[in-house]
Design a protein around this motif. Structure first.
Motif, short mmCIF file in Angstrom:
data_model
loop_
_atom_site.label_atom_id
_atom_site.label_comp_id
_atom_site.label_asym_id
_atom_site.label_seq_id
_atom_site.Cartn_x
_atom_site.Cartn_y
_atom_site.Cartn_z
N GLN A 334 0.85 -1.37 0.04
CA GLN A 334 -0.13 0.01 0.15
C GLN A 334 0.89 1.33 -0.06
O GLN A 334 0.51 2.34 -0.83
CB GLN A 334 -0.85 -0.02 1.30
CG GLN A 334 -1.80 1.06 1.38
CD GLN A 334 -2.76 0.94 2.51
OE1 GLN A 334 -2.88 0.16 3.15
NE2 GLN A 334 -3.58 2.08 2.80
N VAL A 335 1.86 1.22 0.97
CA VAL A 335 2.97 2.45 0.78
C VAL A 335 3.56 2.61 -0.32
O VAL A 335 3.75 3.72 -1.09
CB VAL A 335 3.91 2.20 1.95
CG1 VAL A 335 4.94 3.45 2.02
CG2 VAL A 335 3.02 2.07 3.28
N LEU A 397 8.01 5.48 8.86
CA LEU A 397 7.95 4.32 9.78
C LEU A 397 6.78 4.31 10.57
O LEU A 397 6.75 4.49 11.88
CB LEU A 397 9.11 4.63 10.72
CG LEU A 397 10.14 3.44 11.34
CD1 LEU A 397 10.74 2.82 10.40
CD2 LEU A 397 11.09 4.14 12.42
N PRO A 398 5.48 3.70 10.03
CA PRO A 398 4.50 3.78 10.81
C PRO A 398 4.13 2.55 11.54
O PRO A 398 5.12 1.61 11.12
CB PRO A 398 3.39 3.81 9.72
CG PRO A 398 4.07 3.10 8.54
CD PRO A 398 5.48 3.61 8.38
N ALA A 399 3.45 2.53 12.61
CA ALA A 399 3.34 1.20 13.43
C ALA A 399 2.74 0.02 12.54
O ALA A 399 2.31 0.26 11.63
CB ALA A 399 2.35 1.37 14.51
N PRO A 404 -5.29 0.11 7.51
CA PRO A 404 -5.32 0.61 6.13
C PRO A 404 -5.76 1.87 5.82
O PRO A 404 -5.27 2.75 4.97
CB PRO A 404 -6.15 -0.39 5.14
CG PRO A 404 -6.18 -1.59 6.05
CD PRO A 404 -6.11 -1.09 7.59
N GLU A 405 -6.89 2.15 6.95
CA GLU A 405 -7.59 3.63 6.52
C GLU A 405 -6.53 4.58 6.90
O GLU A 405 -6.38 5.75 6.48
CB GLU A 405 -8.76 3.67 7.31
CG GLU A 405 -10.15 2.55 6.49
CD GLU A 405 -9.61 1.43 6.99
OE1 GLU A 405 -10.21 0.53 6.29
OE2 GLU A 405 -9.11 1.05 8.00
N GLY A 410 -2.76 9.19 6.22
CA GLY A 410 -1.22 9.44 6.20
C GLY A 410 -0.45 9.87 4.97
O GLY A 410 0.24 10.69 4.53
N LEU A 411 -0.66 8.89 3.87
CA LEU A 411 0.01 8.89 2.75
C LEU A 411 -0.64 10.12 1.76
O LEU A 411 0.10 10.68 1.16
CB LEU A 411 -0.23 7.52 1.96
CG LEU A 411 0.64 6.39 2.59
CD1 LEU A 411 0.29 5.00 1.93
CD2 LEU A 411 1.92 6.61 2.42
N ARG A 412 -2.00 10.17 1.95
CA ARG A 412 -2.45 11.49 1.12
C ARG A 412 -1.86 12.91 1.81
O ARG A 412 -1.68 13.61 1.09
CB ARG A 412 -4.05 11.35 1.30
CG ARG A 412 -4.64 10.24 0.40
CD ARG A 412 -6.18 10.39 0.47
NE ARG A 412 -7.04 9.67 1.52
CZ ARG A 412 -7.38 10.37 2.67
NH1 ARG A 412 -7.46 11.75 2.62
NH2 ARG A 412 -7.88 9.64 3.80
#
Length: 422
Positions: A334-335, A397-399, A404-405, A410-412
């Protein structure tokens, strides 16, 4: 997000100038849960920092918190040095059952002290003791800690300068793709080892990160790691894998070296091994290397029993069924998809990305852009840091437990921060 100026007076007047992360995020945090942090004014921040990798399972994970509260409420031992305790036994049994035995890893477990650099120091000491040699080989852009032995095998000039004395007995070699593929892997290293006039003392060990986190998210290929392991075996050098930030599932598998199919002689683990952000570190090594005399390496806080409690709960909750690795790899896809879209949108900025699992880096031709993006992301409610020798890489470096939401949110936000600083 509108942020009022927080009261930072006591930090600025009393705390040392050495503080760093608080300069990037000028607010006063008050509480946190999961992948969210909240400041004292009620602003919410999505956390893509995860305590520099020490919070792989999020802030105040409810399962781990319950285990910790229950242990404290029954007056379980808090400070135990290296005494035998029920909490330590539960952790060791869980670690053997859940991690070591399924991977056929024969390691002995050492508790060297509460931090990652304690684990590295003990690994270097042990390698030198076993081999009777002083020299350690490390790699360009490596980071292994801030104590003197760890700094000697760290590449960052700024951090090395802080030692104030010569850093000796460490020799850097090119990390994977450091020379852009123009030179065959390990050509220089092999030549120095075989040439009696090279000036390289026979090394006791080689220490390596499979992904250089602080060095700029430099990802070593599995084939490169296998060739390194083979070189160490042929040349009578111990292989130390520093898995302090990339272990505990950060790249997918529990240990980051599993993908390469190698078994290092020594492995250092810290950061997320406690699962709850509590100080804890391990030095793992093959049984035949256990040549320590009792008390030859010690530390007052190596027996952090509350950390043993949450560590055991972490292993039993997240690593008993193999689902965590699959979830992390799915989140990683996803990232990667989002970063690919950002790079496609900003080709004129020379945007590039790289990573594995849930550790990713985003880099631009203009090195200062990463810091500008991180500042804008903070203003938009996203905590991200930079890495690399010139802070030129945006580091994600997310948990591992992020939804997914939340990850998409965060990616947006990251994409918006890139767009608004372009």
């Amino acid at each position: 997000m509108t942020i009022t100026q927080p009261d930072l007076s006591v930090f600025e007047t009393l705390e040392s100038e050495v503080r760093s992360y608080c300069r990037s995020w000028p607010t006063v945090f008050d509480r946190a849960q999961g992948s969210r942090m909240y400041d004292e004014d009620g602003h919410t921040y999505l956390d893509f920092f995860a305590g520099a990798g020490s919070l792989n399972y999020g802030h105040n994970n409810p399962v781990l918190k319950r285990a910790l509260i229950d242990y404290i409420e029954r007056d379980g031992v808090t400070h135990g040095l290296d005494m035998s305790t029920t909490a330590k036994r539960a952790f060791l049994e869980s670690f053997q059952r859940t991690i070591l035995r399924p991977r056929d890893l024969p390691y002995k477990v050492m508790f060297p002290g509460p931090t990652g650099t304690n684990a590295v120091e003990s690994a270097l000491k042990l390698a030198r003791k076993v081999k009777g040699r002083e020299s350690i080989v490390s790699f360009t852009n490596a980071f292994h800690g801030m104590s003197l032995g760890s700094l000697a095998v760290t590449g960052n000039a700024f951090k090395r300068a802080g030692a104030g004395i010569p850093l000796v007995h460490g020799t850097p070699m090119p990390f994977d793709n450091y020379l852009d593929g123009r030179v065959p892997d390990f050509l220089w290293f092999e030549r120095l080892l075989e040439d009696q006039g090279s000036g390289l003392n026979q090394p006791a060990a080689v220490i390596v990160e499979t992904v250089q986190g602080e060095g700029g998210i430099n990802v070593a290929r599995a084939q490169w790691l296998r060739e390194l392991a083979d070189l160490c075996k042929r040349r009578d050098m111990l292989l130390i894998v520093d898995d302090i930030q990339m272990g505990c599932g950060r790249t997918g598998a529990f240990f980051s070296f599993e993908e390469a199919g190698i078994i290092p002689d020594i492995v250092t683990v810290s950061k997320s091994i406690s699962g709850y952000g509590l100080p804890m570190a391990l030095t793992l090594f093959k049984p035949e290397l256990d040549v320590w005399e009792p008390g030859e390496h010690n530390g007052t806080f190596r027996g952090n029993n509350p950390a043993f409690v949450t560590a055991a709960a972490t292993l039993d909750t997240y690593w008993a069924d193999g689902q965590m690795e699959k979830q992390t790899l799915a989140r990683g896809e996803q990232v990667e998809e989002a970063l690919r879209a950002i790079c496609d949108e900003h080709t004129r900025l020379g945007a590039e990305y790289r990573g594995r699992g849930l550790v990713w880096g985003l880099e631009f031709t203009e090195k200062s852009r990463a810091s500008a993006i991180a500042r804008r992301a903070f203003e938009l409610g996203l905590l991200i840091e930079t890495s690399g020798p010139e802070s030129e890489v945006v580091k994600l470096l997310p948990a591992l437990t992020i939804t997914p939401e939340e990850l998409d949110e965060g990616l947006r936000t990251l994409a918006r921060a890139v767009r608004e600083t372009a």
